[in-house]
Design an enzyme around this catalytic site. Structure first.
Site, short mmCIF file in Angstrom:
data_model
loop_
_atom_site.label_atom_id
_atom_site.label_comp_id
_atom_site.label_asym_id
_atom_site.label_seq_id
_atom_site.Cartn_x
_atom_site.Cartn_y
_atom_site.Cartn_z
N GLY A 190 41.20 46.27 40.11
CA GLY A 190 42.36 45.79 40.93
C GLY A 190 43.55 46.79 40.96
O GLY A 190 43.22 47.88 40.53
N LEU A 238 35.23 43.53 45.14
CA LEU A 238 35.94 44.62 44.78
C LEU A 238 35.64 45.14 43.44
O LEU A 238 35.62 44.26 42.60
CB LEU A 238 37.38 43.87 44.71
CG LEU A 238 38.46 45.06 44.73
CD1 LEU A 238 38.62 46.15 45.81
CD2 LEU A 238 40.01 44.41 44.47
N ASP A 239 35.59 46.60 43.33
CA ASP A 239 35.48 47.42 42.25
C ASP A 239 34.27 46.77 41.40
O ASP A 239 34.07 46.97 40.19
CB ASP A 239 36.65 47.02 41.33
CG ASP A 239 37.97 47.58 41.78
OD1 ASP A 239 37.62 48.59 42.73
OD2 ASP A 239 39.08 47.05 41.60
N GLU A 240 33.26 46.03 42.12
CA GLU A 240 31.93 45.71 41.34
C GLU A 240 30.75 46.32 41.82
O GLU A 240 29.84 46.19 41.70
CB GLU A 240 31.75 44.29 41.69
CG GLU A 240 32.75 43.32 40.98
CD GLU A 240 32.42 43.17 39.30
OE1 GLU A 240 31.29 43.83 38.87
OE2 GLU A 240 33.19 42.57 38.62
#
Lengths: 292, 292, 292, 292
Positions: free
Chosen positions: B209, B235-237
């Site tokens: 994040g 997100l960001d995964e």
């Protein structure tokens, strides 16, 4: 080096470590070096840091002087009071009395004992506590007393009481959790505040808690790591002293992560213990100042 | 190298990249190399991996042959069907058509355009989209068309529609988010599945994040990092392609973390883009196989 | 993996390592995998390299098969003759018989014995030879026979004769010079060709010969390193297997270089020994191919 | 920080950099901080080193004060004379006037100009000299004057005279050889003593002289590196400022070494230039003290 030359050779004088912190303000270095100059001290190492976030000032000095401990303390005290300073003074030659706690895994213990034996770690290992007896022979090989203190789920309090007893009996200044796989109670960490170092087998704050290598493997990371930190009541949230990583690939299994990670764990832990024992680590709120 | 010598010099033949995956089973390499031997192909590079977790097998080959694309595909198809294989075949000399999306920060764009220009990245940059106009001069310097597509909070859908339009018009095979600070909608990431690479300015899964450097600074980490990953709706995964870290100290401010991190971000992103463009990255569930 | 499924479970079959090199030419992989397919073998790992400089091809395969050694060799021989191939075949489970030679410094020996004991090095340490008796207790702790073979300047030939005798008696396949500070005669290195690994405490080709740390310190380098290499008659000129470095500063003394370098030396040597024992290192002229 | 609080806010005062060296002796830090305390200065950064080999003492301070330059110098001079001290005093905000010399290769120039433009390098690039015209467009893009000074073998003296003229005209304090592939005459290096930084594309002292990547490739090293150093009359023997390495494998060609090495070269050179411009590098005989 700050000393007028004196009849007694200053290079032959005993060496001391002074580490201090205080509210950041004018004249600190001048005041402290002034006190040392008055003792004919020779400064051999000096590092300082003013933390913009906490507005505290940190200073670590090594110096040689023929003055005795009382005399040095007497010279520093007025400054300490005036500047609201916390300081620690220790002979550089004194090794920190250290108790190592282990479970079954040997790599961190091996590195600590080997390096201590080789004169590379300024600690005296006063004992090894194992909740399993497996690592007793290694402790014996290095001439260190081993204490088997089982960590029964139904008697954790008893085990922790025994630990504190041993800390007391052995006069331990530092406890190192060298892959000791038990969680300590808040009471114990409180009682030992700032004097327990743990090695976590992940690059914190990634993979806090249990089975970090397995979770790293599942996430598909390309580097695995290890983190040495002070133990606080908040698991894996204590101030970080040192971290490092090593490269892995998709072709490696979780078991290979575990093996490869051992080298980083031992290396990171040994550095953290050395820096702590040399009084290079000072707390700055939830972070550490490391004068490495 | 696997080829019978032929009258036509095989070293002078066009080079191809074949990357494939299929359920792990017997005879895959033998079948594929057999098909290539029949085409008088010379294998110049070969890497393989059987994933114990997903039980899939991955193979990447580079080879030279005078056979044409149709001929090669015809030789591979029967094996592909029999072995339930997904494969991609591409001329090694073909550069991947790439659209780069930026905001105001230039370091990642600079590295990508410079290396492409120096022949170090096998991509054609077909355009740069900026939600701010700041980086237009840099795109122009490298002769790349720049498209200003503002990302107004009240018209994100409009901006994303324009992006997809540009992907279509420019025939882009890959979209690189080079510090493009907007979150893409699940619809867009779905539509571009596996063809968007993002650089996150932290060592994932740490500091997902916003404001990762600030949070890293507050946590007192001793290394900061960057992660290039495929963009998914989560997100960001997304699957991680590449990561790296750089050492920091207590004496550095958050602003210094940001500056020092830029070098790692650009370096990690450029490696990920190169490996993707050379078809060295294959998805294995939520992880990547990287034949670097 | 390349195998038709068979009544006998291939995952339960014994695993073999095949490493080979031959003049680069067409059809090598196809031929070798074909021979293995015919044995119902399952390939679990495969790496290959065609050297443009020496025009040789290198292949390393791990595979599982219920076929016996004679059967495997019989399947490979015709290909070996046709392709002018040198190959080595070994059971993956067989640990390489290794003789370690030391002087007084313990760190490399400690790492090798500890890792072997922890199952991290696929070697059997059949003996430790010391030209000084200092490290006998460490060998004993790990249950390894220690042989004190003094290296008197006036009887180097005698010492070397005793070594060769021990290599013979103990049936050693590999000799590791773990900071053994004596130079071996050309006759000995010739006799043991490609089967002696040395660790040099510098980043070769920098600082060949004696006192490398001191010379690195005098030169003011910012990184110090270590190099594991095969021993040839030409001192410190043998093929390099592995190297690594660690950062130093102007503030460190030569003695601190020596201490800090020990970790890199032990780490580099242990990797080189593991790769050699897993038959991942193949000579390519004066260089090595390392399938790590 | 060392300052009495004053009516004028010390945090708003101009910042200065003081770097000095002198024979090691008692009372240096006390004397210098005393002089600064008298100026109501606030020390914001401090590093020191006593060199056991040369018996010199090195100190670098950053401090804020409302005192003017004359006043500061007047406060330092008596100490400088008494302690036989060489010192440099410069406003921290002043960027070092820097002349960059290039040939045809752009990566080092690109990194220096980009970082300077992004405010990450405290230099003013007053000009770029190229012995080829290739990099003029890049200089122009960053608004830096470009001078084409061919280095004809039959008129090296003329080319060097033109350089010295430009150094003079442009008032350059530092010359950076950013892969400028010409050897400078002893006269020029003498004239510019300690003010020319070169990047050598190898890990010195390995592979001095020409074609280091090719020789590294032939030797079979497992890491390649780069070295930033001051230029002296003795080629590639000047004091080392910074070095770094990157891992390579047997599978990479010499051309790939060259490409991969570029990133390390640019990164190492940029760090060296920044440290020099921030006056963090002080000569200690043939070595450097780097207060990074």
């Amino acid at each position: 080096m700050t000393s007028a030359s004196t009849p007694a050779d200053p290079a032959a004088a005993p060496e001391w470590i002074l580490s201090l912190s205080c509210p950041d303000q004018g004249g600190i270095v001048y005041a402290v070096t002034g006190a040392l100059v008055a003792l004919d001290a020779t400064i051999t190492e000096s590092q300082q840091f003013g933390s913009p976030d906490t507005r505290r000032f940190f200073l670590r000095l090594q110096f040689r002087t023929h003055a005795g401990e009382e005399e040095i303390r007497a010279a520093l005290e007025p400054n300490a009071q005036r500047l609201d300073m916390e300081f620690e003074l220790a002979p550089a030659a004194r090794r920190m009395r250290t108790l190592i706690m282990v479970s079954k895994t040997a790599h961190c213990l091996n590195t600590l004992l080997f390096r201590r034996d080789a004169g590379m770690l300024p600690i005296d290992v006063v004992g090894v506590i194992g909740n399993h007896p497996d690592l007793e022979p290694m402790a014996q090989f290095y001439g260190v007393p081993f204490f088997h203190v089982p960590a029964r789920p139904d008697d954790k309090a008893g085990a922790e009481a025994r630990m504190l007893e041993l800390v007391d009996e052995l006069d331990a200044e530092l406890v190192v959790l060298a892959r000791y796989m038990q969680i300590l109670s808040p009471e114990l960490t409180e009682a030992m505040g700032g004097r327990i170092i743990n090695i976590h087998h992940a690059f914190l704050p990634s993979f806090k808690g249990a089975k970090p290598y397995q979770r790293a493997h599942e996430r598909g990371v390309k580097l695995i790591g290890a983190t040495a930190h002070y133990v606080t009541a908040d698991l894996d949230e204590g101030p970080i002293i040192e971290q490092d990583v090593t490269r892995v690939t998709h072709a490696q299994s979780n078991a290979e992560f575990v093996q490869q990670g051992q080298e980083v764990e031992a290396s990171v832990l040994a550095r953290a213990v050395r820096w702590h024992a040399e009084r290079r680590v000072i707390l700055d709120g939830k972070r550490t100042v490391v004068f490495s």
